[in-house]
Design a protein around this motif. Sequence first.
Motif, PDB file in Angstrom:
ATOM      1  N   ALA A 127       0.832  -1.206   0.000  1.00 41.10           N
ATOM      2  CA  ALA A 127       0.000   0.000   0.000  1.00 41.10           C
ATOM      3  C   ALA A 127       0.865   1.255   0.000  1.00 41.10           C
ATOM      4  O   ALA A 127       0.571   2.239  -0.702  1.00 41.10           O
ATOM      5  CB  ALA A 127      -0.923  -0.007   1.219  1.00 41.10           C
ATOM      6  N   THR A 130       2.443   1.754  -3.400  1.00 45.29           N
ATOM      7  CA  THR A 130       1.493   2.198  -4.424  1.00 45.29           C
ATOM      8  C   THR A 130       1.599   3.693  -4.674  1.00 45.29           C
ATOM      9  O   THR A 130       1.740   4.146  -5.821  1.00 45.29           O
ATOM     10  CB  THR A 130       0.051   1.836  -4.001  1.00 45.29           C
ATOM     11  N   SER A 131       1.560   4.496  -3.606  1.00 46.33           N
ATOM     12  CA  SER A 131       1.630   5.947  -3.763  1.00 46.33           C
ATOM     13  C   SER A 131       3.040   6.424  -4.104  1.00 46.33           C
ATOM     14  O   SER A 131       3.206   7.385  -4.861  1.00 46.33           O
ATOM     15  CB  SER A 131       1.149   6.642  -2.486  1.00 46.33           C
ATOM     16  N   GLN A 153      -2.711   8.887  -9.082  1.00 52.28           N
ATOM     17  CA  GLN A 153      -2.891   8.528  -7.669  1.00 52.28           C
ATOM     18  C   GLN A 153      -4.276   7.930  -7.433  1.00 52.28           C
ATOM     19  O   GLN A 153      -4.431   6.911  -6.744  1.00 52.28           O
ATOM     20  CB  GLN A 153      -2.693   9.771  -6.799  1.00 52.28           C
ATOM     21  N   VAL A 157      -4.736   4.025  -6.058  1.00 55.60           N
ATOM     22  CA  VAL A 157      -5.350   3.687  -4.772  1.00 55.60           C
ATOM     23  C   VAL A 157      -6.680   2.963  -4.980  1.00 55.60           C
ATOM     24  O   VAL A 157      -7.041   2.071  -4.201  1.00 55.60           O
ATOM     25  CB  VAL A 157      -5.542   4.936  -3.884  1.00 55.60           C
ATOM     26  N   TYR A 161      -7.381  -0.620  -3.396  1.00 53.82           N
ATOM     27  CA  TYR A 161      -8.506  -0.703  -2.459  1.00 53.82           C
ATOM     28  C   TYR A 161      -9.513  -1.760  -2.916  1.00 53.82           C
ATOM     29  O   TYR A 161      -9.997  -2.561  -2.117  1.00 53.82           O
ATOM     30  CB  TYR A 161      -9.183   0.654  -2.341  1.00 53.82           C
ATOM     31  N   CYS A 276     -10.831  10.040  -1.148  1.00 53.01           N
ATOM     32  CA  CYS A 276     -10.355  10.628  -2.404  1.00 53.01           C
ATOM     33  C   CYS A 276     -11.039  11.962  -2.677  1.00 53.01           C
ATOM     34  O   CYS A 276     -10.392  12.922  -3.122  1.00 53.01           O
ATOM     35  CB  CYS A 276     -10.601   9.662  -3.562  1.00 53.01           C
ATOM     36  N   GLY A 307      -1.028   9.166   0.647  1.00 51.61           N
ATOM     37  CA  GLY A 307      -0.639   7.764   0.546  1.00 51.61           C
ATOM     38  C   GLY A 307      -0.618   7.062   1.892  1.00 51.61           C
ATOM     39  O   GLY A 307      -1.025   5.899   2.007  1.00 51.61           O
ATOM     40  N   PHE A 310      -4.127   6.409   2.995  1.00 50.80           N
ATOM     41  CA  PHE A 310      -4.642   5.265   2.243  1.00 50.80           C
ATOM     42  C   PHE A 310      -4.104   3.955   2.809  1.00 50.80           C
ATOM     43  O   PHE A 310      -4.850   2.982   2.989  1.00 50.80           O
ATOM     44  CB  PHE A 310      -4.262   5.403   0.772  1.00 50.80           C
TER      45      PHE A 310
END
Length: 422
Positions: A127, A130-131, A153, A157, A161, A276, A307, A310
């Motif tokens: 996770a 990812t960002s 982004q 995400v 998710y 978001c 990030g 998230f």
Amino acid sequence: MGYISRPALVKLRDYKYSGTDKSITSRLILTPYWSWLVTLVPKTVAPNTITLTGLSLVFMNILTLLYYDPLYLAEKDGASGPPNWMYWVWGVSLFLYQSLDAIDGKQARRTGMAGPLGEMFDHGCDAINTSLEVVLASRALNLARSRWTVSSQLAAVANFYLTTWEEYHTGTLYLGVFNGPTEGILLIVGIYFITAIYGTTVWDKDVFETLGLTKIKILTDNLPHYRFNEAFMAFGAVGVAFNVVTSYTNVYKHEKAQGRSVLLPIIRLLPLVISCSLNVLWLSYPTYNDSQIIHSSIFVPFLFAWGLQFAHQVGLMILAHVTSQPFPIFDAMWLWTGLLAADLNAEWLFDKPPFFQTTPERRALAVYATLLISIVSYGRFVYLVINDITEFLGIACFTVRKRDKEGHWEDAKKVDAQKKDL
């Protein structure tokens, strides 16, 4: 113990990992490589140590970016341009991250350390990555300070998710024929290598002109004229749409077979939508296309904070999954982010000037404060969860050890053998 309730901890003993990987690349090419690679790792190395080592390589990539382009300008906005070797390093590091991320589970089975903590640790690192890869890949694509980076982004995400949301409901981690952990990462590795050879400006070229397709009228008249970096973003949007359909199809079939509501899982997508939306609202001052945060030096800290928030959301979802607890909906960070988003956009929301973020300096203070709070919040979550799970299960996080029946730390396989003898 204290963060995780006792009934939830008890459920950890019933957890069994389930996964399905339909990727042809993974099955035919990478799995034999991963099976060989794990044999090079000593059995004294803990699986979580392997996972963290991979993430550390990505952190090193971020440090090189901040050193050579601290303002995140990219060449299109006047950056002098980092050396080409940096992109080679990024590509190799990301490939190694993928390799280490793939073999940590194999190492867990080799050492007798497989369990829910490993899955939580693995997903947590994924996770965060990812960002971070959004920031790095957008720089390599010469996008940097742009709404395309925000779009990237959002796509990243959302994909992650949805996959985790699907696993919570079905109990199985589904990886499709084309998935992010396999083909998605290899695609980004390819982007880094191409940038290393041709430079970032190659991605600004028109697709049709570069490929010599301008004479094919049926294409040029009916398809949008994208630059390569824009085309990559459009491809990502298609990927998100496909993932939405496949993930919900799997969840729909599973919930219907179990006789449960097929609409409730949709409500559980609200945390993603709310988070978001609040972050995009904050970015939309004075307008989304002319954001004063996106086009400033605080854009990267903003993405880092987003990030981490998230990663915290996903961590809560995975924790609920492995402990068979109710789906986590509310996130306290929404209150903080919502207040700052509303404050900066107070003029068109309430017809009043901002209360706090009245100057660029104050906007920067708000973003850096959010980053600090996000670090502390997520760091606290990680520490408490690891502490609770290791204490309850009698395992170590970064060493191949378990507690025997007398409470002494021993080699994990030795303890497992003693349990079998009993």
